[in-house]
Structures are given as structure tokens and as C-alpha cells.
Design a protein around this motif. Structure first.
Motif, PDB file in Angstrom:
ATOM      1  N   LYS A   1       9.011  -2.879   9.950  1.00  0.00           N
ATOM      2  CA  LYS A   1       9.099  -4.282   9.543  1.00  0.00           C
ATOM      3  C   LYS A   1       8.207  -5.216  10.363  1.00  0.00           C
ATOM      4  O   LYS A   1       8.045  -6.381  10.013  1.00  0.00           O
ATOM      5  CB  LYS A   1      10.548  -4.776   9.664  1.00  0.00           C
ATOM      6  N   SER A   2       7.648  -4.710  11.496  1.00  0.00           N
ATOM      7  CA  SER A   2       6.795  -5.568  12.336  1.00  0.00           C
ATOM      8  C   SER A   2       5.891  -4.705  13.205  1.00  0.00           C
ATOM      9  O   SER A   2       6.145  -3.513  13.396  1.00  0.00           O
ATOM     10  CB  SER A   2       7.658  -6.457  13.233  1.00  0.00           C
ATOM     11  N   LEU A   3       4.858  -5.324  13.754  1.00  0.00           N
ATOM     12  CA  LEU A   3       3.943  -4.633  14.661  1.00  0.00           C
ATOM     13  C   LEU A   3       4.686  -4.165  15.907  1.00  0.00           C
ATOM     14  O   LEU A   3       4.496  -3.042  16.368  1.00  0.00           O
ATOM     15  CB  LEU A   3       2.772  -5.548  15.042  1.00  0.00           C
ATOM     16  N   ASP A   4       5.573  -5.003  16.431  1.00  0.00           N
ATOM     17  CA  ASP A   4       6.337  -4.627  17.623  1.00  0.00           C
ATOM     18  C   ASP A   4       7.197  -3.390  17.371  1.00  0.00           C
ATOM     19  O   ASP A   4       7.276  -2.493  18.220  1.00  0.00           O
ATOM     20  CB  ASP A   4       7.226  -5.785  18.093  1.00  0.00           C
ATOM     21  N   GLU A   5       7.825  -3.332  16.213  1.00  0.00           N
ATOM     22  CA  GLU A   5       8.651  -2.174  15.870  1.00  0.00           C
ATOM     23  C   GLU A   5       7.804  -0.903  15.811  1.00  0.00           C
ATOM     24  O   GLU A   5       8.217   0.165  16.276  1.00  0.00           O
ATOM     25  CB  GLU A   5       9.352  -2.409  14.531  1.00  0.00           C
ATOM     26  N   PHE A   6       6.599  -1.022  15.257  1.00  0.00           N
ATOM     27  CA  PHE A   6       5.694   0.122  15.179  1.00  0.00           C
ATOM     28  C   PHE A   6       5.287   0.587  16.581  1.00  0.00           C
ATOM     29  O   PHE A   6       5.293   1.782  16.869  1.00  0.00           O
ATOM     30  CB  PHE A   6       4.461  -0.251  14.347  1.00  0.00           C
ATOM     31  N   LEU A   7       4.965  -0.347  17.451  1.00  0.00           N
ATOM     32  CA  LEU A   7       4.572  -0.005  18.822  1.00  0.00           C
ATOM     33  C   LEU A   7       5.718   0.687  19.566  1.00  0.00           C
ATOM     34  O   LEU A   7       5.488   1.637  20.320  1.00  0.00           O
ATOM     35  CB  LEU A   7       4.103  -1.249  19.576  1.00  0.00           C
ATOM     36  N   VAL A   8       6.939   0.235  19.339  1.00  0.00           N
ATOM     37  CA  VAL A   8       8.108   0.858  19.970  1.00  0.00           C
ATOM     38  C   VAL A   8       8.266   2.301  19.480  1.00  0.00           C
ATOM     39  O   VAL A   8       8.538   3.209  20.270  1.00  0.00           O
ATOM     40  CB  VAL A   8       9.393   0.034  19.697  1.00  0.00           C
ATOM     41  N   GLN A   9       8.094   2.528  18.187  1.00  0.00           N
ATOM     42  CA  GLN A   9       8.206   3.882  17.631  1.00  0.00           C
ATOM     43  C   GLN A   9       7.184   4.822  18.283  1.00  0.00           C
ATOM     44  O   GLN A   9       7.511   5.957  18.641  1.00  0.00           O
ATOM     45  CB  GLN A   9       8.009   3.874  16.112  1.00  0.00           C
TER      46      GLN A   9
ATOM     47  N   TYR B   1       6.974   4.483   7.774  1.00  0.00           N
ATOM     48  CA  TYR B   1       6.317   4.031   6.550  1.00  0.00           C
ATOM     49  C   TYR B   1       5.917   2.576   6.717  1.00  0.00           C
ATOM     50  O   TYR B   1       6.744   1.739   7.083  1.00  0.00           O
ATOM     51  CB  TYR B   1       7.288   4.203   5.384  1.00  0.00           C
ATOM     52  N   ILE B   2       4.641   2.288   6.479  1.00  0.00           N
ATOM     53  CA  ILE B   2       4.136   0.923   6.620  1.00  0.00           C
ATOM     54  C   ILE B   2       3.536   0.484   5.289  1.00  0.00           C
ATOM     55  O   ILE B   2       2.631   1.139   4.762  1.00  0.00           O
ATOM     56  CB  ILE B   2       3.059   0.813   7.723  1.00  0.00           C
ATOM     57  N   LYS B   3       4.050  -0.608   4.744  1.00  0.00           N
ATOM     58  CA  LYS B   3       3.468  -1.196   3.537  1.00  0.00           C
ATOM     59  C   LYS B   3       2.308  -2.082   3.986  1.00  0.00           C
ATOM     60  O   LYS B   3       2.512  -3.176   4.518  1.00  0.00           O
ATOM     61  CB  LYS B   3       4.514  -2.021   2.786  1.00  0.00           C
ATOM     62  N   SER B   4       1.095  -1.609   3.770  1.00  0.00           N
ATOM     63  CA  SER B   4      -0.102  -2.305   4.248  1.00  0.00           C
ATOM     64  C   SER B   4      -0.267  -3.685   3.635  1.00  0.00           C
ATOM     65  O   SER B   4      -0.808  -4.587   4.279  1.00  0.00           O
ATOM     66  CB  SER B   4      -1.353  -1.469   3.955  1.00  0.00           C
ATOM     67  N   ASP B   5       0.198  -3.856   2.401  1.00  0.00           N
ATOM     68  CA  ASP B   5       0.076  -5.165   1.756  1.00  0.00           C
ATOM     69  C   ASP B   5       1.109  -6.158   2.290  1.00  0.00           C
ATOM     70  O   ASP B   5       0.896  -7.364   2.262  1.00  0.00           O
ATOM     71  CB  ASP B   5       0.157  -5.057   0.236  1.00  0.00           C
ATOM     72  N   VAL B   6       2.213  -5.664   2.836  1.00  0.00           N
ATOM     73  CA  VAL B   6       3.255  -6.524   3.403  1.00  0.00           C
ATOM     74  C   VAL B   6       2.983  -6.798   4.885  1.00  0.00           C
ATOM     75  O   VAL B   6       3.243  -7.899   5.376  1.00  0.00           O
ATOM     76  CB  VAL B   6       4.647  -5.881   3.224  1.00  0.00           C
ATOM     77  N   LEU B   7       2.458  -5.797   5.583  1.00  0.00           N
ATOM     78  CA  LEU B   7       2.169  -5.917   7.024  1.00  0.00           C
ATOM     79  C   LEU B   7       0.676  -5.653   7.283  1.00  0.00           C
ATOM     80  O   LEU B   7       0.309  -4.648   7.909  1.00  0.00           O
ATOM     81  CB  LEU B   7       3.011  -4.913   7.816  1.00  0.00           C
ATOM     82  N   PRO B   8      -0.189  -6.561   6.828  1.00  0.00           N
ATOM     83  CA  PRO B   8      -1.626  -6.328   7.015  1.00  0.00           C
ATOM     84  C   PRO B   8      -2.035  -6.289   8.493  1.00  0.00           C
ATOM     85  O   PRO B   8      -3.026  -5.649   8.836  1.00  0.00           O
ATOM     86  CB  PRO B   8      -2.283  -7.496   6.286  1.00  0.00           C
TER      87      PRO B   8
END
Length: 110
Positions: free
Chosen positions: A6-14, A55-62
Motif C-alpha cells: 500500500k506504500s513505499l515504506d511498506e515495500f521497504l519494510v518487506q 504485489y504492487i499495482k504500478s498504476d496505483v503506486l507509481p
């Protein structure tokens, strides 16, 4: 099972908390993505149980897509110990992806 980011921070944590992460970048308009996603999910959950699927929706989280230089869908980026190790975009086979992941996965977890 894919965890939707849902966010860049969440991705970095993963990436930081998991030794192996497969990031699946997709868009809502991508029909190939919808067909490929369950195949990738089945392959990873069967062959690589210690790998985290995101899973990252590129159009939602560019911003997340741009931060990872993802400009096409589908794109799969595999991280081991927080570093990008494998990248596949558009046309690739699940078997080819499995072979590449297997080499690094066995070094890390066996």
C-alpha cells in the motif's frame, strides 16, 4: 499468498524484514498479468516456501514502481537479502523464473 503493498515504506519494510522477496508489479489494464500472477504464486508457494510474495499495482503506486525502475507490466523483481537479484519483464516463462530463483534460493536457505 501475495501481500498487496500500500506504500513505499511498506515495500521497504518487506525487503528489510525478509531474506527473499518476489515483487510482482502489475497494472489493472494488463490482461497478461492476471493470467501470470496465479502461476507465479503457485510456483513460489510450492518450490520456495520461505520467499515472501508482494504485489504492487504500478498504476496505483507509481512512486514504488519508479523507485524500482519498473516501467512495464508485468515485471517481477526478486530480492535476496534486500538486493535485486533477478528481473523479468513482459514475456518470460514461469519455468525459467523458477530455475533462476532456485540457484539463489538454495544458496541462501540450504
Amino acid at each position: 499468498m501475495f501481500k498487496e503493498i500500500k506504500s513505499l515504506d511498506e515495500f521497504l519494510v518487506q525487503k528489510e524484514e525478509n531474506a527473499a522477496v518476489l515483487a510482482y508489479f502489475s497494472t489493472e489494464a494488463c490482461s497478461v498479468c492476471k493470467v501470470l500472477k496465479p502461476k507465479v504464486e503457485e510456483m513460489v508457494t510450492t518450490a520456495f516456501p520461505k520467499m515472501q510474495l508482494v504485489y504492487i499495482k504500478s498504476d496505483v503506486l507509481p512512486d514504488v514502481a519508479a523507485q524500482n525502475s519498473v516501467f512495464t507490466a508485468p515485471t517481477i523483481v526478486v530480492f535476496f537479502d534486500g538486493r535485486e537479484t533477478i528481473r523479468k519483464s513482459r514475456a518470460f516463462s514461469v519455468g525459467e523464473l523458477q530455475d533462476e530463483i532456485g540457484r539463489y534460493y538454495s544458496m541462501l536457505f540450504d
